[in-house]
Design an enzyme around this catalytic site. Structure first.
Site, short mmCIF file in Angstrom:
data_model
loop_
_atom_site.label_atom_id
_atom_site.label_comp_id
_atom_site.label_asym_id
_atom_site.label_seq_id
_atom_site.Cartn_x
_atom_site.Cartn_y
_atom_site.Cartn_z
N HIS A 156 1.59 2.17 5.44
CA HIS A 156 0.58 2.06 4.39
C HIS A 156 -0.11 0.71 4.48
O HIS A 156 0.54 -0.33 4.59
CB HIS A 156 1.22 2.26 3.02
N GLY B 112 0.18 -6.80 10.83
CA GLY B 112 -0.86 -5.82 11.14
C GLY B 112 -1.46 -6.04 12.51
O GLY B 112 -2.23 -6.98 12.72
C1 LIG Z 1 6.89 3.34 10.61
C2 LIG Z 1 6.52 2.29 9.61
C3 LIG Z 1 7.16 2.28 8.38
C4 LIG Z 1 6.85 1.31 7.43
N1 LIG Z 1 7.51 1.33 6.24
C5 LIG Z 1 7.26 0.35 5.33
C6 LIG Z 1 7.99 0.32 4.11
O1 LIG Z 1 8.85 1.17 3.85
N2 LIG Z 1 7.70 -0.68 3.24
C7 LIG Z 1 6.76 -1.63 3.50
O2 LIG Z 1 6.56 -2.53 2.69
N3 LIG Z 1 6.06 -1.62 4.65
C8 LIG Z 1 6.29 -0.66 5.57
N4 LIG Z 1 5.59 -0.65 6.75
C9 LIG Z 1 4.57 -1.69 6.99
C10 LIG Z 1 5.22 -2.92 7.60
O3 LIG Z 1 5.91 -3.62 6.60
C11 LIG Z 1 4.19 -3.89 8.22
O4 LIG Z 1 3.29 -4.35 7.26
C12 LIG Z 1 3.40 -3.29 9.34
O5 LIG Z 1 4.22 -2.53 10.19
C13 LIG Z 1 2.71 -4.39 10.13
O6 LIG Z 1 1.80 -3.89 11.04
P1 LIG Z 1 2.19 -3.41 12.53
O7 LIG Z 1 2.79 -2.05 12.34
O8 LIG Z 1 0.89 -3.35 13.24
O9 LIG Z 1 3.16 -4.40 13.10
C14 LIG Z 1 5.88 0.33 7.72
C15 LIG Z 1 5.25 0.33 8.97
C16 LIG Z 1 5.54 1.29 9.92
C17 LIG Z 1 4.85 1.25 11.25
#
Ligand SMILES: Cc1cc2nc3c(=O)[nH]c(=O)nc-3n(C[C@H](O)[C@H](O)[C@H](O)COP(=O)(O)O)c2cc1C
Length: 309
Positions: free
Chosen positions: A112, A138
């Protein structure tokens, strides 16, 4: 991640309190280093919060909501709070809530996300955060991204997608293979999973790999998807059971295009740091006047093009 020198964070949003407690027990058996637990403010129950507090992780990582509701309790228990924001207004609220760290999550990320890109958001959040350290999130999937985050004023990075392509990641091998095969543009913004599951995260949209599920429903209106939500959810469950990843939401950020192989989580931590050091030491100094000023002047005098910013 923690054993390699990072700070591993356990996602807790989809875990019942018992499972959360069991998973943290497993983490404590594997490391005596600091680790975090993530709960989504807009989604998690009082029981999940009680379980989290009872575990007293070094770090409580919150997102999507007002961290003020948990900071006092977390601090009284000796836990630091890392709150993830997607806007400068969210950063200001996090400052007012008394959090210890802010994650500025750009829309390039997986899962998200908000609407502002990492490159634009991070320095704006840094300006709002004042003395509070900011980590960038991100689209960061290699050491160049880490170095860029530091250049934007962040003190560190929060990485999700890169860790999906690790041996330890608790996702299917098919999902990992899809990640390795996907260029950045396949990681698209979509509300379809949230509409199907009736999830309401204000200000959030999802970033997922564009597969048949997304392609089939992306042209439909939100009302149409909501009306057929039960039917689509059933088809998603069936696809998951059958191992058909083409009809299952596969969360991933735009950094997916940098994933080349599945490695260990420790290897990811080491590579992020080692690659960033090379960029900082060897690449970036070329762009500022310094010891090499003479070399630039010489090159210029001899008529060669000199690249300077
Ligand atoms: C598979 C997946 C699950 C995620 N689940 C959560 C979550 O449960 N809670 C949350 O705060 N962020 C969640 N995130 C976002 C991550 O905390 C983080 O902001 C994000 O992965 C950063 O960007 P990147 O995927 O490009 O590294 C999730 C991201 C991914 C890819």
């Amino acid at each position: 991640v923690s054993n390699a020198g990072g700070l591993g964070i356990l996602g807790g949003v989809d875990r019942e309190p018992d499972e959360l407690i069991a998973e943290v027990g497993r983490i404590r058996a594997l490391t005596d280093r600091p680790f975090g637990v993530n709960l989504v403010l807009a989604k998690c129950s009082a029981e999940q919060w009680e379980a989290c507090f009872s575990l007293r992780p070094s770090l409580i990582n919150t997102s999507w909501g007002d961290a003020a509701v948990i900071t006092d309790r977390a601090h009284a228990l000796g836990c630091r709070v890392l709150h993830q924001v997607n806007t400068t207004a969210g950063a200001a609220a996090a400052v007012a809530a008394g959090v210890d760290l802010i994650a500025a999550q750009g829309s390039d990320g997986g899962g998200h996300v908000g609407s502002v890109s990492t490159l634009a958001l991070v320095p704006q959040v840094v300006d709002v955060a004042g003395e509070i350290p900011v980590v960038a999130a991100g689209g960061i999937a290699d050491g160049r991204g880490v170095a860029a985050a530091l250049a934007l004023g962040a003190e560190g990075v929060l990485v999700g997608t890169r860790f999906l392509a690790t041996f330890e990641a608790a996702i299917t091998d098919g999902w990992k293979a899809a990640l390795l095969a996907s260029p950045a543009e396949r990681a698209v913004i979509s509300d379809i999973p949230d509409l199907v599951w009736g999830t309401d995260w204000p200000g959030a949209t999802g970033r997922v790999l564009r597969n048949r599920l997304i392609a089939e429903w992306e042209a439909a209106t939100a009302a149409d998807v909501t009306e057929r939500a039960a039917e689509i959810a059933t088809a998603i469950d069936a696809a998951r059971v059958a191992g058909d990843l083409d009809f299952v939401p596969l969360w991933a950020g735009q950094g997916v295009g940098l994933l080349r192989e599945v490695v260990s989580a420790a290897e990811v931590v080491r590579a992020l740091v080692a690659e960033a050091e090379v960029v900082l030491r060897e690449r970036l100094p070329r762009f500022v006047p310094g010891d090499h000023e003479g070399a630039l002047a010489t090159a210029s005098a001899s008529g060669k093009a000199v690249n300077r910013v």
